[in-house]
Design a protein around this motif. Structure first.
Motif: not given
Length: 343
Positions: A31-32, A37-43, A293
């Motif tokens: 989990p974040p 974070d979600d953006e970095t995870r998605a990228r 962050r």
């Protein structure tokens, strides 16, 4: 903050980065709250999927025996089999995603697309035009037209790229074996395909060698000054800054780039390069704000503490600390333990 406290903070950050790089494949599935974070995870996830697909495409083209099943469908199987946790691909993707985020944040923080000190690096007509153009070309290869980050295969460390191709070859071979392909023949074909695909990748086209060539040229011309460092940071050109600091500190590119992921480590590296205190203060603040962050201590206050310690840390001691990264990790960790501190 004392000089000892600054070094300890930098050492703690280095240990954290080493641990996270080693477990990046697992960390990306968490989990974040665990710090990604979600953006970095998605990228990072997209970069991983694209790298797997690129390797798959190269191997299918290199060997017809591996060209089995629908292309572009190996990613889920690769990850579910636990292969991501066994390679450095996740760490490379995470580093690239965070580098992209930091570059954008630095430009927002400084309000400049390129600092005044870096304007001499004009890729058209400048004194260093050829080297500067090569860096711009490498940077362009790492960015989508949409502005999203890319991770070219030649920017993945050779050891990690080698592992990726063998793992993807295994996924393709496993699929071919399920269709009844002869095992011994298939394994020989897979080995040949990996060799041909890897040989087609030119390491010299990557961002690291391009940035280092430019930095070496600047150093030879005595142009690798503090204002250039500040201007390069203001422009969010992380790889170029890492190369310049690597040359001034006498350390490898990857080690220099890793030190840009934490304000305390960056402060020690800047001190090792004997950057003038006022310029270093502005750079440390910009990096602290860029890395922030939105939770935890105020980045401006943290930067002020680091700048105070910066002036107390002798240059020679900072250089000795920075160059410890070249030591074998277990040897370095043992020395730190014997000295009664964490590495």
């Amino acid at each position: 903050m004392s000089a000892d406290a600054l070094l300890a903070a930098a050492q703690d950050a280095a240990a954290f980065l080493d641990d996270r790089a080693a477990t990046a494949g697992i960390a990306l599935a968490r989990p974040p709250a665990f710090g990604i974070d979600d953006e970095t995870r998605a990228r990072a996830g997209l970069l991983i999927a694209t790298a797997i697909m690129s390797a798959e495409t190269a191997l299918r083209a290199a060997e017809p025996a591996l060209d089995v099943g629908d292309p572009g469908t190996l990613g889920d199987r690769f990850i579910l089999a636990g292969l991501l946790a066994r390679s450095g691909l996740a760490a490379a993707a995470l580093l690239r995603a965070e580098e992209h985020r930091l570059a954008a944040a630095l430009i927002r923080v400084t309000g400049e697309t390129e600092g005044p000190g870096a304007q001499r690096l004009d890729p058209i007509g400048g004194d260093f035009a050829a080297e500067a153009f090569a860096v711009r070309a490498a940077e362009a290869a790492r960015t989508e037209r949409t502005g999203d980050p890319l991770l070219p295969l030649h920017d993945i460390a050779a050891e990690d790229r080698h592992a990726l191709f063998w793992q993807v070859a295994a996924c393709l071979a496993d699929r071919a074996l399920a269709t009844g392909a002869p095992e011994e023949t298939l394994h020989r074909a897979a080995a040949a395909a990996v060799a041909r695909a890897l040989a087609a990748i030119d390491d010299g086209e990557g961002i690291a060698p391009a940035a280092m060539r430019l930095a070496y040229r600047l150093d030879a011309a005595q142009q690798l000054d503090d204002h250039l460092l500040a201007g390069t940071l203001a422009g969010g050109r992380i790889a170029s800054l890492a190369a310049m600091l690597a040359i001034r500190a006498g350390i490898p590119f990857d080690d220099s780039r890793a030190m840009l992921t934490d304000p305390a480590r960056f402060a020690v590296l800047s001190r090792a390069c004997d950057v003038e205190r006022g310029i270093a203060a502005a750079m440390i603040l910009a990096l602290a704000l860029g890395l922030d962050r939105g939770f935890g201590p105020d980045p401006a206050e943290a930067a002020a503490v680091l700048v105070e310690a910066y002036g107390l840390l002798p240059v020679d001691r900072a250089r000795a600390e920075v160059r410890r990264v070249r030591l074998e990790p277990q040897y370095r960790d043992a020395l730190a333990a014997l000295a009664g501190r964490a590495c």
